[in-house]
Design an enzyme around this catalytic site. Sequence first.
Site, PDB file in Angstrom:
ATOM      1  N   ARG A  52      -2.999   1.384  30.731  1.00 46.42           N
ATOM      2  CA  ARG A  52      -2.795   0.072  30.459  1.00 46.42           C
ATOM      3  C   ARG A  52      -2.689  -0.989  31.779  1.00 46.42           C
ATOM      4  NH1 ARG A  52       1.635  -2.332  26.452  1.00 46.42           N
ATOM      5  NH2 ARG A  52       2.943  -1.766  28.304  1.00 46.42           N
ATOM      6  N   LYS A 149      -0.876  -7.643  30.615  1.00 47.50           N
ATOM      7  CA  LYS A 149       0.469  -7.587  30.785  1.00 47.50           C
ATOM      8  C   LYS A 149       1.171  -8.295  31.918  1.00 47.50           C
ATOM      9  CE  LYS A 149       4.402  -4.395  29.668  1.00 47.50           C
ATOM     10  NZ  LYS A 149       4.866  -5.230  28.635  1.00 47.50           N
TER      11      LYS A 149
HETATM   12  N1  PDD Z   1       7.643  -5.183  26.293  1.00 49.37           N
HETATM   13  N2  PDD Z   1       4.402  -7.300  23.005  1.00 49.37           N
HETATM   14  C1  PDD Z   1       4.843  -8.059  24.098  1.00 49.37           C
HETATM   15  C2  PDD Z   1       4.760  -9.601  24.167  1.00 49.37           C
HETATM   16  C3  PDD Z   1       5.815  -7.185  24.962  1.00 49.37           C
HETATM   17  O1  PDD Z   1       6.329  -7.755  25.952  1.00 49.37           O
HETATM   18  C4  PDD Z   1       5.702  -5.744  24.672  1.00 49.37           C
HETATM   19  C5  PDD Z   1       6.782  -4.992  25.742  1.00 49.37           C
HETATM   20  C6  PDD Z   1       5.270  -5.126  23.664  1.00 49.37           C
HETATM   21  C7  PDD Z   1       5.164  -3.885  23.244  1.00 49.37           C
HETATM   22  O2  PDD Z   1       4.654  -2.811  24.153  1.00 49.37           O
HETATM   23  P1  PDD Z   1       4.820  -1.399  24.482  1.00 49.37           P
HETATM   24  O3  PDD Z   1       5.096  -0.728  23.351  1.00 49.37           O
HETATM   25  O4  PDD Z   1       3.697  -1.059  25.515  1.00 49.37           O
HETATM   26  O5  PDD Z   1       6.417  -1.643  25.335  1.00 49.37           O
HETATM   27  C8  PDD Z   1       4.519  -5.963  23.006  1.00 49.37           C
HETATM   28  C9  PDD Z   1       8.476  -4.687  27.490  1.00 49.37           C
HETATM   29  C10 PDD Z   1       9.133  -3.618  26.904  1.00 49.37           C
HETATM   30  C11 PDD Z   1       9.165  -5.872  28.341  1.00 49.37           C
HETATM   31  O6  PDD Z   1       8.563  -6.734  28.557  1.00 49.37           O
HETATM   32  O7  PDD Z   1      10.413  -5.171  28.596  1.00 49.37           O
END
Ligand code: PDD
Length: 285
Positions: A52, A149
């Site tokens: 990602r 991200k």
């Molecule tokens: N956040 N959606 C958003 C808006 C997020 O910021 C995150 C993760 C997720 C989940 O993605 P993943 O399963 O890959 O962690 C979905 C991280 C944990 C953070 O900002 O701390």
Amino acid sequence: MSRIVYVNGDYVPEESATVSVFDRGFLFADGVYEVTSVLDGRILDFEGHVERLERSLGELGMEMPVPAGELLEIHRRLIAENDLREGTIYLQVTRGAADRDFIYPAAGTGQTLVLFTQARADLVDNPMAAKGLSIISIPDERWGRRDIKTVQLLYPSMGKMMAKAAGANDAWMVEDGHVTEGTSNNAYIVKDGTIVTRQLGNEILHGITRKAVLRFAREAQMKVEERPFTIEEAMAADEAFVTSASTFVLPVVEIDGTAVGSGTPGPVATRLREIYLDESRKSAI
Ligand code: PDD
């Protein structure tokens, strides 16, 4: 105790770690990040997070600052330097430092790569797993490329503050009448045994935990529907839950003051948390 953090090739005590005031991450939020969990001193879902990262960078016309193998070595060295058994590793890549200009600087200016650890004693023994989260709904006022991200987390941060002010644990964001996702997690409901979560697109982050959990759910013969759902549908659901790298699977028991199902953590969320923890521990590196 001071942590050892990684900045552009160096492992330094956090007090002496610096980046430029001209860094485009600081001036333009021109950077992306990843958060990866560590259990028993080993990294969960590393490959997914690196994939990602590469995609997020590519969408912004950036390259990987170092090859994936070197990223793994950096993660491992930080785990060792900080004696991290349970916690998270934060990684950020920005386009680097250049005189302030909206136009991207010419390639080769040098990206900024920063990583640091955060020790946590409650990732697995999270009291919220037994209690369940209360959430509020708020309008989704983020930009349109949530699949990237980026480090521009001001609105999610405001959302968590709105939740806190309302006496809730978190917020789900709503756009055009449908839930997009949580402020820092993906959102799910369960109705009549079917797990419903929004389909992938630019509107949500493509969660690495989401991908793993949906795979485990399908392997366990659970029915999954990837489609938008409304807050009203969520309130009338049997269960609700969220997933993220730092919370794994956490039940949601209250939405805008209304109890979801019995108002206690449901069997599907509880089971998926167990499966996710078991399976990702097994494949941790
Ligand atoms: N956040 N959606 C958003 C808006 C997020 O910021 C995150 C993760 C997720 C989940 O993605 P993943 O399963 O890959 O962690 C979905 C991280 C944990 C953070 O900002 O701390």
